[in-house]
Design an enzyme around this catalytic site. Structure first.
Site, short mmCIF file in Angstrom:
data_model
loop_
_atom_site.label_atom_id
_atom_site.label_comp_id
_atom_site.label_asym_id
_atom_site.label_seq_id
_atom_site.Cartn_x
_atom_site.Cartn_y
_atom_site.Cartn_z
N GLY A 245 13.24 -42.34 -16.61
CA GLY A 245 14.54 -42.40 -15.96
C GLY A 245 15.33 -43.63 -16.39
O GLY A 245 16.55 -43.58 -16.59
N ASP A 246 14.63 -44.74 -16.54
CA ASP A 246 15.30 -45.99 -16.95
C ASP A 246 15.84 -45.85 -18.38
O ASP A 246 16.95 -46.32 -18.69
CB ASP A 246 14.32 -47.17 -16.89
CG ASP A 246 13.72 -47.35 -15.50
OD1 ASP A 246 14.33 -46.87 -14.54
OD2 ASP A 246 12.65 -47.96 -15.39
N1 ADP Z 1 7.50 -34.14 -18.37
C1 ADP Z 1 8.60 -34.40 -19.07
N2 ADP Z 1 8.86 -33.74 -20.23
C2 ADP Z 1 9.97 -33.97 -20.95
N3 ADP Z 1 10.92 -34.85 -20.58
C3 ADP Z 1 10.73 -35.55 -19.44
C4 ADP Z 1 9.57 -35.37 -18.62
N4 ADP Z 1 9.67 -36.19 -17.56
C5 ADP Z 1 10.83 -36.87 -17.70
N5 ADP Z 1 11.47 -36.48 -18.82
C6 ADP Z 1 12.77 -36.94 -19.32
O1 ADP Z 1 13.16 -38.12 -18.65
C7 ADP Z 1 14.32 -37.88 -17.81
C8 ADP Z 1 14.13 -38.62 -16.49
O2 ADP Z 1 12.94 -38.19 -15.89
P1 ADP Z 1 12.72 -38.10 -14.32
O3 ADP Z 1 11.25 -38.00 -14.11
O4 ADP Z 1 13.55 -37.02 -13.77
O5 ADP Z 1 13.34 -39.49 -13.79
P2 ADP Z 1 12.68 -40.74 -13.09
O6 ADP Z 1 11.83 -41.42 -14.14
O7 ADP Z 1 13.85 -41.56 -12.67
O8 ADP Z 1 11.87 -40.23 -11.94
C9 ADP Z 1 14.41 -36.36 -17.69
O9 ADP Z 1 15.73 -35.92 -17.51
C10 ADP Z 1 13.86 -35.91 -19.05
O10 ADP Z 1 14.85 -36.05 -20.06
O1 FBP Z 2 11.30 -50.54 -7.77
P1 FBP Z 2 10.40 -49.34 -7.69
O2 FBP Z 2 11.06 -48.14 -7.10
O3 FBP Z 2 9.09 -49.68 -7.02
O4 FBP Z 2 10.08 -48.92 -9.16
C1 FBP Z 2 9.52 -49.83 -10.06
C2 FBP Z 2 8.79 -49.12 -11.14
O5 FBP Z 2 9.67 -48.22 -11.77
C3 FBP Z 2 9.70 -48.42 -13.18
O6 FBP Z 2 10.87 -49.19 -13.46
C4 FBP Z 2 9.73 -47.10 -13.88
O7 FBP Z 2 10.83 -46.34 -13.40
P2 FBP Z 2 11.17 -44.85 -13.86
O8 FBP Z 2 9.86 -44.17 -14.16
O9 FBP Z 2 11.90 -44.25 -12.70
O10 FBP Z 2 12.04 -44.97 -15.06
C5 FBP Z 2 8.48 -49.26 -13.48
O11 FBP Z 2 8.64 -50.10 -14.57
C6 FBP Z 2 8.28 -50.05 -12.21
O12 FBP Z 2 6.92 -50.37 -11.98
#
Ligand code: ADP
Ligand code: FBP
Length: 305
Positions: A245-246
């Site tokens: 997500g980041d």
């Molecule tokens: N299992 C996966 N397969 C392919 N792409 C992924 C997968 N998980 C995440 N992504 C990619 O990363 C983006 C953010 O993932 P997501 O899990 O929805 O966000 P977050 O990390 O904020 O929880 C998705 O829109 C997609 O492009």
């Molecule tokens: O501040 P929170 O919600 O505890 O999340 C921190 C965690 O999320 C992350 O930034 C990863 O975030 P994403 O998987 O949503 O991109 C890690 O590096 C970190 O450990």
């Protein structure tokens, strides 16, 4: 300038344990330490794309020093407020399944929030502030949001539902809820991306200028007041999705800074998110570009303007 604000930075301690057995002794095959926290990751990925930023937030102790030194070694500017407690360590168990244990992190005093606000005095119109990641329960960021509004600083928020609610009032430039965050926000549940469409529209009506809703492997939605688009993820093998997500937020903002359309930025952001999911680490420029050709984006509704 782009500033990222991570109220609760971390060291992410990745342990590779293929078959994790709860309640038993497990041995990690490999371990890695990475700086973490959403704003920190966004700064790191933007740097890989050639976009400079300053990482703001609160760090303390030996862990805080380690995070700062790591970022500075990557030539990322930091201006963290020093606190009296150690920055947290988040445990990431990666194997057949992904298990994360994120620590709560230290409480931030009002005095330290004031120091952050002092830093914001140097913000100028046209700057952009990305507020990302968790904050302590009860911590109010509305003063920070208000300063952004007064100084005409674009506000980007990637955070849990409670903080999103605070932020919407200030008409953020971009928000990026994931499935959990959107479900918590509206107290509902989705089984597919279509279920989320009306809620993305609502977020726009509530004040968000751009909304990216990400739903892991199911894809993502992009909404603004004119239109709504749906994107599907490229093919690949998932290593772990931490930081996906980041990477997505960093990619979107970099493209916008470069003058690309919001649609092009959205498409690139999906490629970047998946590039992160398909690698050991956060995405980089090459891995995102390698996937962009596979990202399909379709319009969900006609322009209303
Ligand atoms: N299992 C996966 N397969 C392919 N792409 C992924 C997968 N998980 C995440 N992504 C990619 O990363 C983006 C953010 O993932 P997501 O899990 O929805 O966000 P977050 O990390 O904020 O929880 C998705 O829109 C997609 O492009
Ligand atoms: O501040 P929170 O919600 O505890 O999340 C921190 C965690 O999320 C992350 O930034 C990863 O975030 P994403 O998987 O949503 O991109 C890690 O590096 C970190 O450990």
């Amino acid at each position: 300038m782009i500033y990222t604000l991570t109220c609760n930075p971390s060291i992410d301690y990745f342990l590779n344990v293929h078959d994790l057995n709860k309640g038993e002794l497990n041995r990690a095959e490999t371990v890695t330490l990475q700086p973490g926290g959403k704003g920190v990751n966004i700064s790191r990925v933007m740097k890989r794309f050639g976009q400079d930023s300053v990482a703001l937030g609160f760090t303390g102790g030996f862990t805080g020093e380690w995070i700062t030194a790591f970022l500075n070694k990557e030539d990322i500017k930091t201006d963290f407020v020093q606190i009296d407690y150690d920055s947290r360590i988040n445990v990431k168990l990666v194997g057949k399944e992904e298990t994360e244990i994120n620590a709560a992190g230290p409480r931030i005093s009002n005095n330290n929030i004031s120091k952050l606000i002092q830093t914001m005095e140097r913000f100028i119109e046209g700057d952009l502030l990305v507020v990302a990641g968790s904050i302590h329960k009860g911590m109010q960021l509305s003063r920070i949001f208000q300063i952004c509004k007064e100084k005409r600083i674009k506000l980007v928020v990637d955070a849990e539902a409670e903080l999103l609610k605070q932020a919407l009032f200030f008409q953020p430039y971009l928000i990026k809820p994931n499935q959990q965050e959107l479900e918590d926000f509206f107290e509902c549940s989705f089984s597919n991306m279509n279920d989320a469409i009306p809620y993305c529209r609502k977020l726009v009506n509530m004040g968000a200028k751009n909304v990216i809703f990400s739903m892991g492997s199911s894809g993502a939605l992009y909404a603004n007041k004119n239109a709504l688009y749906k994107a599907y993820v490229p093919k690949g093998e998932v290593v772990h999705t931490i930081g996906a997500g980041d990477s997505m937020v960093a990619a979107f903002l970099t493209k916008i800074q470069l003058g690309y359309s919001r649609l092009a930025a959205f498409r690139f952001s999906v490629a970047a998110g998946s590039a992160a999911a398909y690698s050991e680490e956060l995405c980089n420029k090459q891995s995102a570009f390698d996937l962009i050709g596979q990202v399909t984006v379709t319009k969900v509704e006609e322009d209303v303007n």
